[in-house]
Structure formats: structure tokens, C-alpha cells
Motif scaffolding. Structure first.
Motif, PDB file in Angstrom:
ATOM      1  N   PHE A  59       0.823  -1.208   0.000  1.00  0.00           N
ATOM      2  CA  PHE A  59       0.000   0.000   0.000  1.00  0.00           C
ATOM      3  C   PHE A  59       0.858   1.260   0.000  1.00  0.00           C
ATOM      4  O   PHE A  59       0.591   2.204  -0.757  1.00  0.00           O
ATOM      5  CB  PHE A  59      -0.931  -0.015   1.219  1.00  0.00           C
ATOM      6  CG  PHE A  59      -1.787   1.213   1.333  1.00  0.00           C
ATOM      7  CD1 PHE A  59      -2.775   1.483   0.389  1.00  0.00           C
ATOM      8  CD2 PHE A  59      -1.611   2.103   2.378  1.00  0.00           C
ATOM      9  CE1 PHE A  59      -3.564   2.623   0.497  1.00  0.00           C
ATOM     10  CE2 PHE A  59      -2.409   3.238   2.493  1.00  0.00           C
ATOM     11  CZ  PHE A  59      -3.385   3.499   1.551  1.00  0.00           C
ATOM     12  N   ASP A  60       1.888   1.303   0.855  1.00  0.00           N
ATOM     13  CA  ASP A  60       2.783   2.462   0.851  1.00  0.00           C
ATOM     14  C   ASP A  60       3.416   2.663  -0.524  1.00  0.00           C
ATOM     15  O   ASP A  60       3.573   3.792  -0.992  1.00  0.00           O
ATOM     16  CB  ASP A  60       3.894   2.287   1.898  1.00  0.00           C
ATOM     17  CG  ASP A  60       3.409   2.540   3.321  1.00  0.00           C
ATOM     18  OD1 ASP A  60       2.256   2.990   3.487  1.00  0.00           O
ATOM     19  OD2 ASP A  60       4.192   2.288   4.251  1.00  0.00           O
ATOM     20  N   VAL A  61       3.782   1.565  -1.169  1.00  0.00           N
ATOM     21  CA  VAL A  61       4.386   1.624  -2.498  1.00  0.00           C
ATOM     22  C   VAL A  61       3.394   2.186  -3.510  1.00  0.00           C
ATOM     23  O   VAL A  61       3.741   3.043  -4.338  1.00  0.00           O
ATOM     24  CB  VAL A  61       4.882   0.231  -2.927  1.00  0.00           C
ATOM     25  CG1 VAL A  61       5.377   0.255  -4.376  1.00  0.00           C
ATOM     26  CG2 VAL A  61       5.994  -0.248  -2.002  1.00  0.00           C
ATOM     27  N   ASP A  62       2.142   1.737  -3.444  1.00  0.00           N
ATOM     28  CA  ASP A  62       1.123   2.216  -4.379  1.00  0.00           C
ATOM     29  C   ASP A  62       0.867   3.714  -4.200  1.00  0.00           C
ATOM     30  O   ASP A  62       0.716   4.457  -5.175  1.00  0.00           O
ATOM     31  CB  ASP A  62      -0.171   1.436  -4.193  1.00  0.00           C
ATOM     32  CG  ASP A  62      -0.072   0.003  -4.705  1.00  0.00           C
ATOM     33  OD1 ASP A  62       0.887  -0.295  -5.451  1.00  0.00           O
ATOM     34  OD2 ASP A  62      -0.939  -0.818  -4.345  1.00  0.00           O
ATOM     35  N   ALA A 247      -8.728   5.194  -6.409  1.00  0.00           N
ATOM     36  CA  ALA A 247      -7.458   4.465  -6.446  1.00  0.00           C
ATOM     37  C   ALA A 247      -6.970   4.109  -5.043  1.00  0.00           C
ATOM     38  O   ALA A 247      -6.349   3.055  -4.843  1.00  0.00           O
ATOM     39  CB  ALA A 247      -6.398   5.295  -7.172  1.00  0.00           C
ATOM     40  N   TRP A 248      -7.267   4.945  -4.064  1.00  0.00           N
ATOM     41  CA  TRP A 248      -6.871   4.689  -2.670  1.00  0.00           C
ATOM     42  C   TRP A 248      -7.569   3.424  -2.159  1.00  0.00           C
ATOM     43  O   TRP A 248      -6.938   2.536  -1.596  1.00  0.00           O
ATOM     44  CB  TRP A 248      -7.233   5.899  -1.815  1.00  0.00           C
ATOM     45  CG  TRP A 248      -6.845   5.835  -0.379  1.00  0.00           C
ATOM     46  CD1 TRP A 248      -5.687   6.288   0.187  1.00  0.00           C
ATOM     47  CD2 TRP A 248      -7.639   5.311   0.713  1.00  0.00           C
ATOM     48  NE1 TRP A 248      -5.701   6.081   1.549  1.00  0.00           N
ATOM     49  CE2 TRP A 248      -6.885   5.483   1.898  1.00  0.00           C
ATOM     50  CE3 TRP A 248      -8.896   4.729   0.795  1.00  0.00           C
ATOM     51  CZ2 TRP A 248      -7.354   5.081   3.147  1.00  0.00           C
ATOM     52  CZ3 TRP A 248      -9.369   4.324   2.035  1.00  0.00           C
ATOM     53  CH2 TRP A 248      -8.603   4.503   3.199  1.00  0.00           C
ATOM     54  N   GLU A 249      -8.872   3.335  -2.378  1.00  0.00           N
ATOM     55  CA  GLU A 249      -9.637   2.178  -1.925  1.00  0.00           C
ATOM     56  C   GLU A 249      -9.171   0.908  -2.628  1.00  0.00           C
ATOM     57  O   GLU A 249      -9.054  -0.155  -2.000  1.00  0.00           O
ATOM     58  CB  GLU A 249     -11.128   2.401  -2.197  1.00  0.00           C
ATOM     59  CG  GLU A 249     -12.016   1.239  -1.805  1.00  0.00           C
ATOM     60  CD  GLU A 249     -12.052   0.990  -0.298  1.00  0.00           C
ATOM     61  OE1 GLU A 249     -12.291  -0.167   0.091  1.00  0.00           O
ATOM     62  OE2 GLU A 249     -11.831   1.949   0.471  1.00  0.00           O
ATOM     63  N   ARG A 250      -8.903   0.996  -3.919  1.00  0.00           N
ATOM     64  CA  ARG A 250      -8.432  -0.179  -4.659  1.00  0.00           C
ATOM     65  C   ARG A 250      -7.079  -0.646  -4.135  1.00  0.00           C
ATOM     66  O   ARG A 250      -6.820  -1.857  -4.040  1.00  0.00           O
ATOM     67  CB  ARG A 250      -8.331   0.139  -6.155  1.00  0.00           C
ATOM     68  CG  ARG A 250      -9.684   0.277  -6.837  1.00  0.00           C
ATOM     69  CD  ARG A 250      -9.544   0.275  -8.356  1.00  0.00           C
ATOM     70  NE  ARG A 250      -8.790   1.430  -8.838  1.00  0.00           N
ATOM     71  CZ  ARG A 250      -9.328   2.613  -9.106  1.00  0.00           C
ATOM     72  NH1 ARG A 250     -10.628   2.822  -8.919  1.00  0.00           N
ATOM     73  NH2 ARG A 250      -8.579   3.607  -9.570  1.00  0.00           N
ATOM     74  N   ALA A 251      -6.218   0.284  -3.763  1.00  0.00           N
ATOM     75  CA  ALA A 251      -4.904  -0.076  -3.232  1.00  0.00           C
ATOM     76  C   ALA A 251      -5.039  -0.800  -1.897  1.00  0.00           C
ATOM     77  O   ALA A 251      -4.318  -1.769  -1.627  1.00  0.00           O
ATOM     78  CB  ALA A 251      -4.034   1.168  -3.078  1.00  0.00           C
ATOM     79  N   PRO A 263     -10.392  -0.690   6.847  1.00  0.00           N
ATOM     80  CA  PRO A 263      -9.879   0.432   7.639  1.00  0.00           C
ATOM     81  C   PRO A 263     -10.986   1.052   8.489  1.00  0.00           C
ATOM     82  O   PRO A 263     -12.155   1.071   8.078  1.00  0.00           O
ATOM     83  CB  PRO A 263      -9.389   1.417   6.567  1.00  0.00           C
ATOM     84  CG  PRO A 263      -9.169   0.596   5.345  1.00  0.00           C
ATOM     85  CD  PRO A 263     -10.192  -0.493   5.407  1.00  0.00           C
ATOM     86  N   ASN A 264     -10.626   1.543   9.634  1.00  0.00           N
ATOM     87  CA  ASN A 264     -11.600   2.161  10.534  1.00  0.00           C
ATOM     88  C   ASN A 264     -12.288   3.330   9.819  1.00  0.00           C
ATOM     89  O   ASN A 264     -11.658   4.341   9.515  1.00  0.00           O
ATOM     90  CB  ASN A 264     -10.883   2.668  11.786  1.00  0.00           C
ATOM     91  CG  ASN A 264     -11.864   3.123  12.860  1.00  0.00           C
ATOM     92  OD1 ASN A 264     -12.987   3.511  12.573  1.00  0.00           O
ATOM     93  ND2 ASN A 264     -11.419   3.090  14.114  1.00  0.00           N
TER      94      ASN A 264
END
Length: 278
Positions: A59-62, A247-251, A263-264
Motif C-alpha cells: 500500500f505504501d508503495v502504491d 485508487a486509494w480504496e483499490r490499493a 480500515p476504521n
């Protein structure tokens, strides 16, 4: 002799120009890093920052790739550098990297040395247990249990001080070792940030699970050089766009596949507004 002297002078002049260019360049001087962006990540955290067969995933990489693209860098212009927790501030201060995305929690103490953009994620401390273990539903259930965390981590201390004073602590050098101890039955649970645990659960192929009861908040930021408000604004814009276009949710989904992790929603996705006014 005159020709030799002129040649030496030209060489010195070229070196001086290169040094001057380095001083004003985003990337360090040298053919390998010129025109590229250097990003610090973890190399040993499945689901977040993980070096795998010469590539980097998580995730950090994405998020880092998305930010880099909005800053004008393609993926092949990214130089990935390992950013161990204890070295992150020094790496930014020394100019070894241009930014760091490595489960880097925003704190007042850290902001004395570096600046942050973001946050791009809000983690919460949680518990990882075996898939068939329903006896542990939260930190209050850990009395008499064996708990693993990483040496030097504050996670286990938080559990012992606030929830379960009789928990038996086992320390390991990394969370992968804790996950191995959990799978083999040496410990009953592992504790750290929930998204780190979700990455471990995903890597276990269904043998481990996250309890899903986070009891702290950790705001993950993009570490940058102290005072760089212009870069912070650009990064925040990229994060906001990543959230808004899905894109955030997909990652998140891609990097926690095979788990029930979510995620909370009280804190995620966060608003990226850190570091624009310093």
C-alpha cells in the motif's frame, strides 16, 4: 604543459558545475539518480512495503507511485530506498531521500526534525490471531496469554499498561518472526498497527486474521524535508485525488486481499492537510 594545465582547469571547472547542480537538484548528483526521485519505504512489511524478487509492492508503495506520477515521475524514475524506523529522520535531513512512506506516524516530536504531508492513512493498534481462535476479541482478553511484538515497539507496552497487566510478552526482531511464532502456536497474538497485521494475514493465505477492534490512532504521513511547504501541498493534492477517484480504496483492497480487513471508517480515508502551513 600549457595544454595539460588547461585540461586540468577544465576538469576542475566541470567538477564545480556538477557540485553546484547537485546543490539545487531534487535528486543526488550522479548518473544513477539524476532526474529521478528517491523514496524511502520499508522492505520487510508485507502489504505495505515489501521487496519481492527485485520489485516493490504494498500500500505504501502504491501511494508513493501515485504521488510520484503527479509530481512528474514515471515508475522507472523512482529509486526505492530502505527506510528503517530509526533512520528515517536522518535520511531526510541528510538528503538521502526526497520523501518517505514507511508507516511513518505523524507526531509532534518528529515534526521538530522533519515535515509531513498527508496523512494518507489512519491506522489503529490491533491484534493478529490464528484464524480458528475466537477467544481473543480485544486487548482485554489477553490476560494469561502470550503476546508477540517487535523489540523496542511501544505496542506491547500499551497493551500491558492499559488492558492486560498479566500478559506474557515475547519480543522478536520483526513482525514476520512474530507471525511465524503465532502460526506455530508459540504465542497467542501479535500486536501492532492494524494495516501491518492485515498485510501479514494476507501473506498467511487465510491462516491468520485481524481481530478488528483497533484501540489507538496512528496518522501515517509522507515524511519530507523540514519546511518544504510547496512539496507538501503537491503531495496533499495527489493524495486527495487518489482518494476521490477510487485508487486509494483499490490499493487497500489489493494489498489486504484474502482478509476481512476494513480500515476504521471513523478516520479513513483521512483529509490530507498536513505541512502546508509551517
Amino acid at each position: 604543459m600549457i595544454a595539460t594545465s588547461l585540461k586540468r582547469a577544465a576538469t576542475r571547472a566541470a567538477a564545480a558545475v556538477c557540485a553546484l547542480a547537485c546543490a539545487f537538484s531534487l535528486a543526488a548528483c550522479g548518473s544513477d539518480e539524476s532526474g529521478k526521485i528517491r523514496i524511502g519505504i520499508k522492505f520487510d512489511q508485507p502489504g505495505l512495503g515489501f521487496k519481492k524478487s527485485g520489485t516493490y509492492v504494498g500500500f505504501d508503495v502504491d501511494v508513493a507511485k501515485y504521488i510520484a506520477k503527479k509530481l512528474g515521475y514515471s515508475e522507472d524514475q523512482i529509486i526505492w530506498k530502505e527506510a528503517p524506523s530509526k533512520q528515517r529522520e536522518a535520511m531526510l535531513q541528510n538528503g538521502d531521500v526526497d520523501m518517505i512512506l514507511a508507516t511513518y506516524s505523524i507526531t509532534d516530536e518528529r515534526k521538530k526534525a522533519v515535515s509531513f504531508a498527508g496523512p494518507y492513512f489512519v491506522a489503529g493498534q490491533d491484534l493478529l490471531v490464528r484464524k480458528d481462535d475466537d477467544s481473543i476479541k480485544g486487548p482485554e482478553d489477553l490476560n494469561g496469554k502470550r503476546l508477540c511484538s517487535v523489540t523496542g515497539s511501544t505496542s506491547a507496552a500499551t497493551v500491558k499498561e492499559k488492558f492486560a497487566s498479566e500478559v506474557q510478552l515475547m519480543e522478536q526482531p520483526g513482525y514476520a518472526e512474530c507471525a511465524t511464532a503465532l502460526f506455530s502456536g508459540i504465542v497467542d497474538a501479535v500486536t501492532t498497527d492494524d494495516i501491518i497485521l492485515a498485510g501479514l494475514a494476507s501473506a498467511s493465505r487465510g491462516k491468520l486474521k485481524v481481530v478488528g477492534s483497533p484501540f489507538t490512532q496512528e496518522y501515517y504521513g509522507v515524511g519530507i524535508k523540514k519546511g518544504d511547504t510547496e512539496l507538501a501541498t503537491k503531495i496533499n493534492f495527489a493524495i486527495a485525488e487518489m482518494v476521490n477517484n477510487g485508487a486509494w480504496e483499490r490499493a487497500i483492497q489489493d494489498n489486504t486481499a484474502g482478509t476481512d480487513y476494513t480500515p476504521n471508517p471513523e478516520y479513513n480515508p483521512p483529509t490530507a492537510n498536513e505541512g502546508e502551513e509551517l
